[in-house]
Design a protein around this motif. Structure first.
Motif, PDB file in Angstrom:
ATOM      1  N   GLN A 209       5.029   3.440  -4.769  1.00  0.00           N
ATOM      2  CA  GLN A 209       4.183   4.204  -3.853  1.00  0.00           C
ATOM      3  C   GLN A 209       4.019   5.613  -4.406  1.00  0.00           C
ATOM      4  O   GLN A 209       4.824   6.064  -5.231  1.00  0.00           O
ATOM      5  N   SER A 228      -5.519   6.960   2.859  1.00  0.00           N
ATOM      6  CA  SER A 228      -4.837   5.680   2.687  1.00  0.00           C
ATOM      7  C   SER A 228      -3.661   5.838   1.731  1.00  0.00           C
ATOM      8  O   SER A 228      -3.767   6.508   0.697  1.00  0.00           O
ATOM      9  N   PRO A 230      -1.122   3.457  -0.406  1.00  0.00           N
ATOM     10  CA  PRO A 230      -0.781   2.099  -0.848  1.00  0.00           C
ATOM     11  C   PRO A 230       0.717   1.966  -1.129  1.00  0.00           C
ATOM     12  O   PRO A 230       1.316   2.822  -1.777  1.00  0.00           O
ATOM     13  N   ALA A 267      -0.146  -5.003  -2.700  1.00  0.00           N
ATOM     14  CA  ALA A 267      -0.249  -3.676  -2.098  1.00  0.00           C
ATOM     15  C   ALA A 267      -0.631  -3.779  -0.622  1.00  0.00           C
ATOM     16  O   ALA A 267      -1.499  -4.559  -0.236  1.00  0.00           O
ATOM     17  N   THR A 268       0.043  -2.991   0.185  1.00  0.00           N
ATOM     18  CA  THR A 268      -0.273  -2.861   1.607  1.00  0.00           C
ATOM     19  C   THR A 268      -0.649  -1.407   1.863  1.00  0.00           C
ATOM     20  O   THR A 268       0.104  -0.497   1.503  1.00  0.00           O
ATOM     21  N   SER A 269      -1.810  -1.190   2.467  1.00  0.00           N
ATOM     22  CA  SER A 269      -2.277   0.172   2.720  1.00  0.00           C
ATOM     23  C   SER A 269      -1.964   0.577   4.151  1.00  0.00           C
ATOM     24  O   SER A 269      -2.232  -0.175   5.094  1.00  0.00           O
ATOM     25  N   ASN A 271      -2.327   4.060   6.851  1.00  0.00           N
ATOM     26  CA  ASN A 271      -3.094   5.290   7.018  1.00  0.00           C
ATOM     27  C   ASN A 271      -2.192   6.438   7.442  1.00  0.00           C
ATOM     28  O   ASN A 271      -1.281   6.262   8.251  1.00  0.00           O
TER      29      ASN A 271
END
Length: 391
Positions: A209, A228, A230, A267-269, A271
């Motif tokens: 990250q 965002s 990631p 990958a997980t985004s 906010n």
């Protein structure tokens, strides 16, 4: 007695002592050299037993109950010469405690943490006996695990159900481990032992990250800014990991919540949002997003930063000098230095324009009140006013 009744027994005892009286009313001496019984019990007594004519004798017996539930077993004292049988019986209810937790206890796949992290093992006991069961210690057969009872001593009351919480720490960093936890207990001055198999799988994780997330320089009169972030978790031995804890420094907010699943190598985004409108002082704004994976105590961190320029209202020049008035069918703004926006009171923009000579008119507006915002791009100033059209 012709019948021996099984007394209440604690969980850790299966035998009891009983005297049994035999009488010889005949004219010959009897020699009893064996005792026959069923499989649910076992009887030991001093043999041979010699009974002269017209005598009685009390025989000390130790009766071991091998089964559980309702017991009824015949016993026979067998005479040596003629094989005569003197019959009796042993009856009663034999109860035994049990573990009602499914075994082995599967702790699932845990992350190999950077620090020693407690794993929780919950074991439920049912005690149908008439005596309490007290647990004070627990031991792990594997040298790679250390265990302790949370809030010892732990007592299961007579006729009750209770669950004990065991805290386990493991030194393995990857792979699977099967262990057996030993739980000794005391009940009515005797000792017993429960064995609880557990399975623990450990997965290593690498989190990729950004170390920091910057919002750069922004003005305090702009709408909230969302960026965002990631996050990629690369795991060995598990398909995913779960976010267990999240905290973020105000005025930053985040969409990351406990329970978020991070799949392996994807990958997980999430906010991160900054609303600058509540910031009243010029300068840098810093914060930290912290989150924990699985039950690991060491958090992962992302540093957050921004530089906020506070925009005020100048009443003598620029936006502050603009004059807002009402015409026959609309709103007129004079001495406007830049863009003018008109909103209804629900916050929806209904008109917008930029004056070329400091004058702008918005016609065709319905009766009602409006929020008028005048922007001065040169000085970053802004003026707002509520104006009502009444006909």
């Amino acid at each position: 007695p012709a019948t021996v009744t099984i007394p209440p027994l604690p969980a850790c005892r299966s035998d009891f002592n009983q005297e049994y009286t035999l009488s010889n009313n005949g004219a010959d001496t009897l020699v009893i050299d064996s005792i026959a019984h069923g499989n649910a019990i076992r009887i030991t007594a001093p043999l041979p037993i010699i009974l002269p004519p017209s005598t009685s004798i009390k025989i000390p017996m130790k009766i071991t109950v091998r089964g559980t539930g309702m017991i009824r077993e015949d016993i026979a004292f067998i005479e040596k010469t003629c094989q005569w049988r003197f019959r009796g019986s042993v009856t009663g209810l034999r109860t035994a405690p049990k573990i009602f937790t499914a075994l082995p206890v599967d702790l699932g796949t845990k992350l190999s943490c950077d620090s020693v992290t407690d794993r929780i093992v919950v074991v439920g006991f049912n005690n149908p006996t008439s005596f309490p069961m007290e647990f004070t210690n627990v031991y792990a057969q594997s040298t790679q695990n250390t265990v302790r009872i949370d809030k010892a001593p732990f007592i299961v009351p007579p006729g009750g159900d209770r669950s004990v919480v065991i805290v386990l720490n493991s030194s393995i960093t990857q792979g699977a481990l099967t262990d057996t936890l030993l739980l000794p207990f005391e009940s009515d001055a005797c000792e017993g032992l429960f064995k609880v198999p557990v399975v623990l799988r450990v997965s290593s994780v690498t989190v990729n990250q950004p170390k920091a997330l910057s919002f750069d320089t922004l003005k305090s009169n702009v709408k909230p800014i969302t960026k965002s972030l990631p996050i990629t978790a690369t795991l060995a031995g598990a398909p995913q990991t779960i976010v267990q804890y999240v905290e973020i420094t105000e005025p930053f907010t985040t969409s990351m919540k406990p329970g978020l699943v991070l799949p392996h190598n994807r990958a997980t985004s999430v906010n991160v949002t900054l609303d600058p409108q509540g910031i009243m002082v010029d300068g840098p704004v810093r914060g930290t997003l912290r989150y924990q994976l699985d039950s690991c105590a060491v958090p992962y961190e992302v540093q957050l930063n921004a530089n906020v320029v506070v925009v005020g209202v100048d009443e003598e020049q620029g936006a502050g000098s603009a004059r807002i008035s009402v015409s026959d069918d609309g709103i007129v703004v004079s001495d406007a230095p830049g863009r003018v926006d008109v909103y209804d009171l629900r916050g929806q923009m209904i008109a917008s324009g930029t004056s070329e000579l400091g004058y702008i008119r918005f016609g065709g507006l319905a009766t009602g009140c409006y929020l008028v915002t005048v922007h001065d791009e040169a000085t970053s100033r802004m003026k707002t006013a509520i104006t009502c059209i009444v006909r």
